[in-house]
Write a protein that holds these residues in place. Structure first.
Motif, PDB file in Angstrom:
ATOM      1  N   ALA A 356       0.903  -1.159  -0.159  1.00 57.43           N
ATOM      2  CA  ALA A 356      -0.034  -0.085   0.078  1.00 57.43           C
ATOM      3  C   ALA A 356       1.042   1.174   0.089  1.00 57.43           C
ATOM      4  O   ALA A 356       0.494   2.277  -0.607  1.00 57.43           O
ATOM      5  CB  ALA A 356      -0.917  -0.068   1.167  1.00 57.43           C
ATOM      6  N   GLU A 357       1.923   1.289   0.593  1.00 60.55           N
ATOM      7  CA  GLU A 357       2.857   2.388   0.874  1.00 60.55           C
ATOM      8  C   GLU A 357       3.561   2.752  -0.615  1.00 60.55           C
ATOM      9  O   GLU A 357       3.817   3.983  -0.997  1.00 60.55           O
ATOM     10  CB  GLU A 357       3.802   2.231   1.842  1.00 60.55           C
ATOM     11  N   ARG A 358       3.943   1.506  -1.387  1.00 54.29           N
ATOM     12  CA  ARG A 358       4.463   1.780  -2.551  1.00 54.29           C
ATOM     13  C   ARG A 358       3.376   2.327  -3.447  1.00 54.29           C
ATOM     14  O   ARG A 358       3.758   3.285  -4.250  1.00 54.29           O
ATOM     15  CB  ARG A 358       4.755   0.349  -3.136  1.00 54.29           C
ATOM     16  N   LEU A 359       2.071   1.949  -3.362  1.00 54.53           N
ATOM     17  CA  LEU A 359       0.850   2.497  -4.516  1.00 54.53           C
ATOM     18  C   LEU A 359       0.833   3.850  -3.829  1.00 54.53           C
ATOM     19  O   LEU A 359       0.797   4.659  -5.029  1.00 54.53           O
ATOM     20  CB  LEU A 359      -0.260   1.657  -4.103  1.00 54.53           C
ATOM     21  N   LEU A 360       0.734   4.282  -2.761  1.00 50.63           N
ATOM     22  CA  LEU A 360       0.729   5.686  -2.418  1.00 50.63           C
ATOM     23  C   LEU A 360       1.737   6.491  -2.857  1.00 50.63           C
ATOM     24  O   LEU A 360       1.831   7.717  -3.124  1.00 50.63           O
ATOM     25  CB  LEU A 360       0.437   5.741  -0.997  1.00 50.63           C
ATOM     26  N   ARG A 361       3.157   6.016  -2.661  1.00 48.73           N
ATOM     27  CA  ARG A 361       4.176   6.841  -3.336  1.00 48.73           C
ATOM     28  C   ARG A 361       4.204   6.876  -4.429  1.00 48.73           C
ATOM     29  O   ARG A 361       4.542   8.089  -5.056  1.00 48.73           O
ATOM     30  CB  ARG A 361       5.387   5.622  -2.735  1.00 48.73           C
ATOM     31  N   ASP A 362       3.792   5.945  -5.443  1.00 44.78           N
ATOM     32  CA  ASP A 362       3.823   6.194  -6.808  1.00 44.78           C
ATOM     33  C   ASP A 362       2.464   7.219  -7.274  1.00 44.78           C
ATOM     34  O   ASP A 362       2.804   7.706  -8.101  1.00 44.78           O
ATOM     35  CB  ASP A 362       3.505   4.726  -7.766  1.00 44.78           C
ATOM     36  N   ALA A 363       1.700   7.124  -6.543  1.00 40.71           N
ATOM     37  CA  ALA A 363       0.402   8.122  -6.816  1.00 40.71           C
ATOM     38  C   ALA A 363       0.777   9.400  -6.029  1.00 40.71           C
ATOM     39  O   ALA A 363      -0.078  10.233  -6.396  1.00 40.71           O
ATOM     40  CB  ALA A 363      -0.697   7.345  -6.022  1.00 40.71           C
ATOM     41  N   LYS A 364       1.895   9.745  -5.372  1.00 35.96           N
ATOM     42  CA  LYS A 364       2.074  11.012  -4.820  1.00 35.96           C
ATOM     43  C   LYS A 364       1.189  11.295  -3.712  1.00 35.96           C
ATOM     44  O   LYS A 364       0.552  12.619  -3.877  1.00 35.96           O
ATOM     45  CB  LYS A 364       2.565  12.087  -5.863  1.00 35.96           C
ATOM     46  N   ILE A 365       0.786  10.557  -2.770  1.00 32.53           N
ATOM     47  CA  ILE A 365      -0.230  10.724  -1.934  1.00 32.53           C
ATOM     48  C   ILE A 365       0.406  10.482  -0.615  1.00 32.53           C
ATOM     49  O   ILE A 365       0.791   9.527  -0.412  1.00 32.53           O
ATOM     50  CB  ILE A 365      -1.555   9.788  -2.194  1.00 32.53           C
ATOM     51  N   ALA A 366       0.308  11.237   0.386  1.00 40.23           N
ATOM     52  CA  ALA A 366       0.489  11.027   1.801  1.00 40.23           C
ATOM     53  C   ALA A 366      -0.465  10.983   2.504  1.00 40.23           C
ATOM     54  O   ALA A 366      -1.672  11.382   2.487  1.00 40.23           O
ATOM     55  CB  ALA A 366       1.215  12.384   2.453  1.00 40.23           C
ATOM     56  N   VAL A 367      -0.357   9.637   3.381  1.00 42.86           N
ATOM     57  CA  VAL A 367      -1.543   9.018   4.290  1.00 42.86           C
ATOM     58  C   VAL A 367      -1.170   8.961   5.632  1.00 42.86           C
ATOM     59  O   VAL A 367       0.159   8.620   5.918  1.00 42.86           O
ATOM     60  CB  VAL A 367      -1.836   7.671   3.747  1.00 42.86           C
ATOM     61  N   ALA A 368      -1.862   9.323   6.486  1.00 42.87           N
ATOM     62  CA  ALA A 368      -1.581   9.133   7.868  1.00 42.87           C
ATOM     63  C   ALA A 368      -2.416   7.781   8.513  1.00 42.87           C
ATOM     64  O   ALA A 368      -3.460   7.473   7.899  1.00 42.87           O
ATOM     65  CB  ALA A 368      -2.141   9.911   8.709  1.00 42.87           C
ATOM     66  N   TRP A 369      -1.662   6.738   8.818  1.00 44.10           N
ATOM     67  CA  TRP A 369      -2.139   5.502   9.007  1.00 44.10           C
ATOM     68  C   TRP A 369      -2.631   5.568  10.424  1.00 44.10           C
ATOM     69  O   TRP A 369      -2.276   6.054  11.330  1.00 44.10           O
ATOM     70  CB  TRP A 369      -0.938   4.723   8.944  1.00 44.10           C
ATOM     71  N   GLY A 370      -3.711   4.694  10.575  1.00 45.41           N
ATOM     72  CA  GLY A 370      -4.591   4.654  11.803  1.00 45.41           C
ATOM     73  C   GLY A 370      -5.241   3.206  11.707  1.00 45.41           C
ATOM     74  O   GLY A 370      -5.456   2.564  11.006  1.00 45.41           O
ATOM     75  N   ASN A 371      -6.006   3.285  12.950  1.00 48.41           N
ATOM     76  CA  ASN A 371      -6.986   2.005  13.213  1.00 48.41           C
ATOM     77  C   ASN A 371      -8.315   2.509  12.365  1.00 48.41           C
ATOM     78  O   ASN A 371      -8.723   3.443  12.743  1.00 48.41           O
ATOM     79  CB  ASN A 371      -7.312   1.569  14.808  1.00 48.41           C
ATOM     80  N   PRO A 372      -9.093   1.460  12.082  1.00 48.55           N
ATOM     81  CA  PRO A 372     -10.438   1.979  11.721  1.00 48.55           C
ATOM     82  C   PRO A 372     -11.076   2.365  12.756  1.00 48.55           C
ATOM     83  O   PRO A 372     -10.918   1.795  14.108  1.00 48.55           O
ATOM     84  CB  PRO A 372     -10.965   0.672  10.921  1.00 48.55           C
TER      85      PRO A 372
END
Length: 644
Positions: A356-372
């Motif tokens: 998932a982090e590779r996908l987000l990096r390729d899409a140039k998106i920063a995401v804060a990870w957390g619990n649902p």
């Protein structure tokens, strides 16, 4: 009335009626194109108003300086889209945009009745919108006349190439007049798109909007780490937490779509499915149910990633991770459109975080990870929505006053408030309890890394137990270990060697766990499937059974391995096949019998097994070998004797 500079007046009036106060960046870019009427290769993010943009850009070429179209005949404009949904959406947009010009807009898409489309083409149309395959069919059958075509638009050109429509697109463009205008719209401009533009456009102007350099600012990306077995429960909690007017759940397979649709139906969600196996009529009804509020959740495959325009879509959930960054952007682009805010939530199992982090990096998106959202988070959000319910702030109506006073007199304010809360909560699906995942430690559950210990070599002290199942009952460590853990309240680390015999199995436990293990099982000492258990005094004696494998070096949970002994199967020597087989040129056949054991009259130059049958039996009384086929082996023949 709003004045739009550089737009055909009839289209400007349509925009004003639609509520447009200003144009988007891509719409302004195509209107400011220099030179006027030039070909263009436009890259803009999904949801940026591309359909209206090329509708505005085509108007001068199609109308030829007139305010309205003349009688419909052979089409003047052609728009090609990758999917049925997108083609029908483009047609709806062009219908209202060209309403005051008298334009006839027809569609030619797969899944619809081709005879109806052919009759529409015979009546005439000014603009045709279609999918590549169906347009090629009409051209080959001479139902679609391309001779008067003035402009061609390829919408989502990158998606059409990804879906394998390159040959169809080239066929359509080759069938169109050479003196035409060609516009290509694409979210990304790859090498294949650039080559297509070079071959079929003339001096195309490259337009790149700011939305291409950065992800859509109106989409809030959330990354939720979950335990692998709790993915569906996490999706339910996300749906409940946001309570979006429309939500889209993306899956990678049709089977997952069907499974989640059934699960959400059982949980009380108003849900529809959208996948490639559905007919066009079913897909149209599903989307209409989302638009008019009869359904709030749509579970879809990537066939719906492009072309769906739901005005109230506020939430996109990736139940399965997309295959690449472009698919991630196109899925997410279904929300956050036309200035509206939206949320794109990735449900990521613990072992999928790196991908998932590779996908987000390729899409140039920063995401804060957390619990649902947990069950408590969902219930708290429910209470907040209840406090903000407009029914609590609306003034009392005259028609309601008398009945309200009667309710207050009979039940009291506190009881009425409780009833209101129960009614509100009763309409909602109960949230799910989820395990907490440590998002700061590689996505492992909280405390899991601390619980890990180095692998033990041997127990300092052990206790042995006997189970009343063995090889004859098909006992295996892979189901015995979970059975012992469930029944005795122990972990597999407290189980040592497992020695399997023909009719029983010996199990070694850590001595510190033995008393607790027996107390959990109880005085009857019986496990599941009536397996009896007995504690032994000391280490048992192991007997060698036919085909039993050696136990030296065995490890808990791995059973017995053939590799642990050099001699293969531990079969008694007297019953081993070919154990004493002599090595030699004349005895290298699989059934060769040693020379000293041959009958006196057996042929000496050939191996005994070649002439005799494998079912040969010896007649002890006669002292001579007697050969007979088993019953059912064919026609019976007289018993055959060896030749002297």
């Amino acid at each position: 009335m709003t004045e739009f500079e550089g737009i055909v007046p009839a289209l400007g009036r349509a925009l004003d009626k639609r509520g447009y106060s200003e144009l988007t960046q891509v719409q302004r870019a195509v209107l400011e194109l220099e030179p006027k009427g030039a070909d263009a290769l436009v890259s803009a993010q999904t949801g940026s108003g591309k359909t209206v943009a090329f509708g505005l850009a085509l108007a001068p070429s199609l109308l030829g300086g007139q305010d309205r179209f003349g009688p419909a005949g052979a089409p003047l404009g052609l728009a090609v889209a990758p999917t049925r949904e997108l083609a029908l959406q483009v047609k709806r947009e062009l219908d209202w945009l060209y309403a005051e010009t008298g334009a006839v807009v027809a569609s030619c898409v797969g899944g619809m009745d081709i005879r109806t489309e052919r009759r529409a083409l015979e009546r005439g149309a000014h603009i045709i919108v279609g999918t590549p395959g169906r347009l090629c069919d009409h051209i080959r059958r001479h139902a679609l006349d391309m001779t008067n075509l003035r402009a061609v638009v390829l919408d989502e050109a990158d998606e059409m190439l990804d879906l394998g429509f390159r040959e169809d697109l080239e066929f359509i463009l080759d069938a169109a007049p050479a003196e035409r205008r060609t516009l290509m719209f694409s979210a990304t401009v790859s090498r294949t798109i650039a080559n297509l533009a070079k071959n079929y456009q003339r001096d195309a102007v490259r337009i790149s909007t700011a939305a291409e350099q950065k992800q859509h600012v109106d989409i809030d990306y959330r990354g939720f780490l979950v335990a692998a077995q709790e993915r569906e429960n996490a999706i339910i909690n996300v749906l409940r937490f946001y309570e979006a007017k429309n939500a889209l759940v993306f899956c990678n397979t049709r089977a997952t779509v069907n499974h989640l649709t059934a699960r959400f139906n059982n949980r009380g969600f108003s849900v529809v499915a959208l996948s490639g196996e559905l007919s066009q009529n079913e897909r149209t009804h599903a989307l209409q149910a989302m638009r008019d509020g009869r359904a709030r959740v749509c579970v879809a495959t990537d066939v719906a990633a492009r072309g769906i325009d739901l005005p109230n879509l506020e939430l996109v959930i990736h139940a399965d991770l997309p295959t690449n960054a472009e698919t991630l952007l196109h899925r997410s682009g279904r929300t956050g459109r036309a200035g509206r805010k939206g949320v794109s939530a990735l449900i990521v199992p613990q072992n999928g975080r790196r991908r998932a982090e590779r996908l987000l990096r390729d899409a140039k998106i920063a995401v804060a990870w957390g619990n649902p959202p947990s069950a408590d988070d969902v219930l708290q959000r429910d209470d907040e929505r209840l406090m903000a319910d407009p029914n609590l702030s609306e003034p009392l109506q005259d028609s309601e006053a008398e009945f309200v006073r009667a309710l207050l007199a009979q039940h009291g304010a506190e009881q009425l408030a409780a009833a209101f809360v129960r009614l509100h909560r009763g309409r909602q699906s109960a949230p799910e309890d989820l395990s907490e995942v440590n998002v700061h430690d590689g996505g492992q559950p909280s405390g899991q890394r601390e619980e890990r210990k180095p692998r033990r070599e041997d127990f300092s002290e052990s206790a042995w137990f006997s189970l009343s199942v063995g090889r004859k009952q098909n006992a295996e460590p892979r189901w015995l270990i979970p059975l012992l853990c469930r029944a005795g309240g122990i972990t597999k680390r407290e189980i040592g060697s497992i020695k399997m015999q023909q009719d029983e199995t010996f199990v070694e436990l850590d001595a510190n766990s033995a008393d607790r293990f027996l107390a959990a099982i109880g005085p009857q000492a019986t496990l599941e499937n009536n397996i009896r258990l007995k504690r032994l005094d000391g280490m048992p004696e192991f007997t060698s059974q036919p085909y039993a494998k050696k136990h030296e070096g065995s490890h808990a949970g791995k059973g017995f391995r053939k590799d642990d002994r050099p001699g293969g199967y531990d079969k008694p020597a007297g019953k081993r096949k070919f154990a004493d087989k002599p090595q030699g040129k004349s005895h290298d056949k699989p059934y060769a019998k040693p020379a000293e054991s041959r009958e006196a009259g057996a042929p000496g130059g050939k191996p005994w097994a070649k002439d005799a049958k494998p079912w040969a039996k010896k007649d002890k009384k006669a002292g001579k070998p007697k050969f007979a086929k088993p019953a059912g082996a064919g026609k019976k023949k007289p018993a055959r004797k060896p030749q002297d």
